[in-house]
Design a protein around this motif. Sequence first.
Motif, mmCIF file in Angstrom:
data_model
loop_
_atom_site.group_PDB
_atom_site.id
_atom_site.type_symbol
_atom_site.label_atom_id
_atom_site.label_comp_id
_atom_site.label_asym_id
_atom_site.label_seq_id
_atom_site.Cartn_x
_atom_site.Cartn_y
_atom_site.Cartn_z
ATOM 1 N N PRO A 194 13.327 -18.889 -1.171
ATOM 2 C CA PRO A 194 13.202 -19.245 0.243
ATOM 3 C C PRO A 194 13.553 -18.065 1.144
ATOM 4 N N ASN A 195 12.668 -17.758 2.065
ATOM 5 C CA ASN A 195 12.797 -16.622 2.982
ATOM 6 C C ASN A 195 12.724 -15.274 2.264
ATOM 7 N N GLY A 196 12.357 -15.304 0.985
ATOM 8 C CA GLY A 196 12.262 -14.076 0.212
ATOM 9 C C GLY A 196 10.912 -13.396 0.344
ATOM 10 N N ILE A 197 10.817 -12.197 -0.229
ATOM 11 C CA ILE A 197 9.592 -11.393 -0.144
ATOM 12 C C ILE A 197 9.202 -10.909 -1.530
ATOM 13 N N LEU A 198 7.917 -11.001 -1.827
ATOM 14 C CA LEU A 198 7.366 -10.419 -3.047
ATOM 15 C C LEU A 198 6.613 -9.153 -2.665
ATOM 16 N N LEU A 199 6.915 -8.047 -3.332
ATOM 17 C CA LEU A 199 6.318 -6.755 -2.999
ATOM 18 C C LEU A 199 5.426 -6.281 -4.138
ATOM 19 N N VAL A 200 4.220 -5.833 -3.777
ATOM 20 C CA VAL A 200 3.292 -5.228 -4.738
ATOM 21 C C VAL A 200 2.926 -3.840 -4.215
ATOM 22 N N GLN A 201 3.095 -2.813 -5.046
ATOM 23 C CA GLN A 201 2.771 -1.446 -4.651
ATOM 24 C C GLN A 201 2.023 -0.738 -5.774
ATOM 25 N N PHE A 202 1.006 -0.013 -5.438
ATOM 26 C CA PHE A 202 0.316 0.814 -6.430
ATOM 27 C C PHE A 202 -0.527 1.864 -5.699
ATOM 28 N N ASN A 203 -0.946 2.880 -6.437
ATOM 29 C CA ASN A 203 -1.801 3.932 -5.893
ATOM 30 C C ASN A 203 -3.177 3.874 -6.544
ATOM 31 N N TYR A 204 -4.164 4.374 -5.789
ATOM 32 C CA TYR A 204 -5.529 4.365 -6.323
ATOM 33 C C TYR A 204 -6.286 5.584 -5.799
ATOM 34 N N LYS A 205 -6.897 6.336 -6.741
ATOM 35 C CA LYS A 205 -7.729 7.470 -6.358
ATOM 36 C C LYS A 205 -9.161 7.170 -6.817
ATOM 37 N N PRO A 206 -10.025 6.841 -5.868
ATOM 38 C CA PRO A 206 -11.379 6.415 -6.246
ATOM 39 C C PRO A 206 -12.245 7.560 -6.776
ATOM 40 N N LYS A 207 -13.120 7.193 -7.715
ATOM 41 C CA LYS A 207 -14.109 8.136 -8.223
ATOM 42 C C LYS A 207 -15.386 8.059 -7.382
ATOM 43 N N ASP A 208 -15.618 6.878 -6.795
ATOM 44 C CA ASP A 208 -16.791 6.666 -5.949
ATOM 45 C C ASP A 208 -16.349 6.471 -4.506
ATOM 46 N N GLU A 209 -17.294 6.584 -3.605
ATOM 47 C CA GLU A 209 -16.984 6.407 -2.182
ATOM 48 C C GLU A 209 -16.691 4.938 -1.904
ATOM 49 N N ILE A 210 -15.568 4.704 -1.237
ATOM 50 C CA ILE A 210 -15.115 3.340 -0.960
ATOM 51 C C ILE A 210 -15.318 3.018 0.514
ATOM 52 N N GLN A 211 -15.815 1.799 0.771
ATOM 53 C CA GLN A 211 -15.982 1.382 2.161
ATOM 54 C C GLN A 211 -14.936 0.351 2.603
ATOM 55 N N GLU A 212 -14.300 -0.295 1.630
ATOM 56 C CA GLU A 212 -13.386 -1.383 2.006
ATOM 57 C C GLU A 212 -12.440 -1.702 0.862
ATOM 58 N N PHE A 213 -11.217 -2.157 1.241
ATOM 59 C CA PHE A 213 -10.282 -2.722 0.274
ATOM 60 C C PHE A 213 -10.148 -4.220 0.570
ATOM 61 N N LEU A 214 -10.008 -5.001 -0.495
ATOM 62 C CA LEU A 214 -9.966 -6.449 -0.364
ATOM 63 C C LEU A 214 -8.774 -7.000 -1.145
ATOM 64 N N TRP A 215 -8.047 -7.918 -0.521
ATOM 65 C CA TRP A 215 -6.933 -8.614 -1.178
ATOM 66 C C TRP A 215 -7.204 -10.107 -1.124
ATOM 67 N N GLU A 216 -7.336 -10.721 -2.288
ATOM 68 C CA GLU A 216 -7.555 -12.161 -2.374
ATOM 69 C C GLU A 216 -6.329 -12.841 -2.975
ATOM 70 N N ILE A 217 -5.928 -13.943 -2.338
ATOM 71 C CA ILE A 217 -4.808 -14.745 -2.835
ATOM 72 C C ILE A 217 -5.370 -16.123 -3.171
ATOM 73 N N GLU A 218 -5.328 -16.459 -4.462
ATOM 74 C CA GLU A 218 -5.882 -17.731 -4.921
ATOM 75 C C GLU A 218 -4.774 -18.629 -5.457
ATOM 76 N N VAL A 219 -4.883 -19.914 -5.170
ATOM 77 C CA VAL A 219 -3.897 -20.893 -5.631
ATOM 78 C C VAL A 219 -4.515 -21.743 -6.738
#
Length: 404
Positions: A323-348
């Motif tokens: 309760p009132n806590g936080i979950l943290l996700v961190q990572f790095n990414y170096k694309p090989k191809d040209e990127i136009q967008e990043f997407l984060w989906e949260i599914e239940v």
Amino acid sequence: MRFLNFQLTNILFLVSMFVSCSDSNFMESHWIHPIQPQGIPPSHFSSLEKSLDPNACATCHTEQFQNWKKSFHAKSIGKGFLWQKEVLTPEEYKSCFNCHSPLPETKSELSTEYQTPEILNSKSHNFPNGITNPSIICASCHIRKQIRFGPPSKTNTETNKDNPNKIFPHNGYIVKEDFESSKFCRSCHESKEEGVRLNGKKLMEVYSEWEKSPFAKQGVECQNCHMPNREHSWKGIHDKTFVQNSISPSWQIKEQGGLYSIKAEIKSIRVGHMFPTYVVPKIYLRFYAITIENNRILLDESIVGRYVNTNLNEEYYDTRIKPNGILLVQFNYKPKDEIQEFLWEIEVDPDEQYVRSFEEQLSTKSNIISKQTKKMLEESLSEKKNSRYLLFTLNWRVPASLPQ
């Protein structure tokens, strides 16, 4: 498969309709199992007052009935429950009744053990048209031995003292402030002390989690969130809007020298227990990079939840949010191809544990169980699989490169 074992007197006439009363013994006596049969209704009751069928209650308590009818309380005895009769021992199956079908009269629909003369006599008087739904009904919480109980009225303040000659419907009711206390929910939403423990935790600790939370210290009870304005719907993890209002996702992406650093957080803002609670639901976090050709590249995937095996005797991990806590996700990414967008989906996935368990049962016991049971299992499995939903979708557009 072994599933978790879940776990007033003489008839009073002219019970005072609004006598505010809260005592430490009420909760213990109200939820002592087995609950006793309701007995024969008072002779002066009308046929409507004598019936404990929820449809009879709906005559006056229409809004509560309509909300209850759509709730999981009204579906506590469904195909997902009934198919298990053939794979559980009689004792295991019967142990589920206290929460899924608390009244002896409704239990008699599920097991011949409860078809005693006393219970069947009570059933014939209180359910003259039979019991079509032996789930958690109005009487499961509000009636004991023909006496009605409930929370203090918000609107009506009239009492028998004000009008001693007036006879209230079904003799009025006894007011118990306990109906607005989280302790009222504990009997069915907290595993017994003697139950299974994994990594020192009971399988279900909803009440304990709340009791240790800031919400308990602030006086925020279960009913405040799950029964707002006394709404009898008990919304939870299956309700998308309810969950969207309970957690808050946020993220930021920074780029330096072609390397993208992603930092994402989920904060529990209106959840008075672990999110998600219990071992059944899971939350999936998936991060994608979208190329200029609109191809999706999965960058990271993680699960929020308490993951245990189908035998409920081993816990693999517990990543739930306090309760009132936080979950943290961190990572790095170096694309090989040209990127136009990043997407984060949260599914239940509200029923993930059930899906795994039901699939296993269908695979291992398909040739043992009856055709009727197999059909119920297959329909239950399909229903559980279809309960998944996309909670949030967050997008981050890659800034366009400026001409040199």
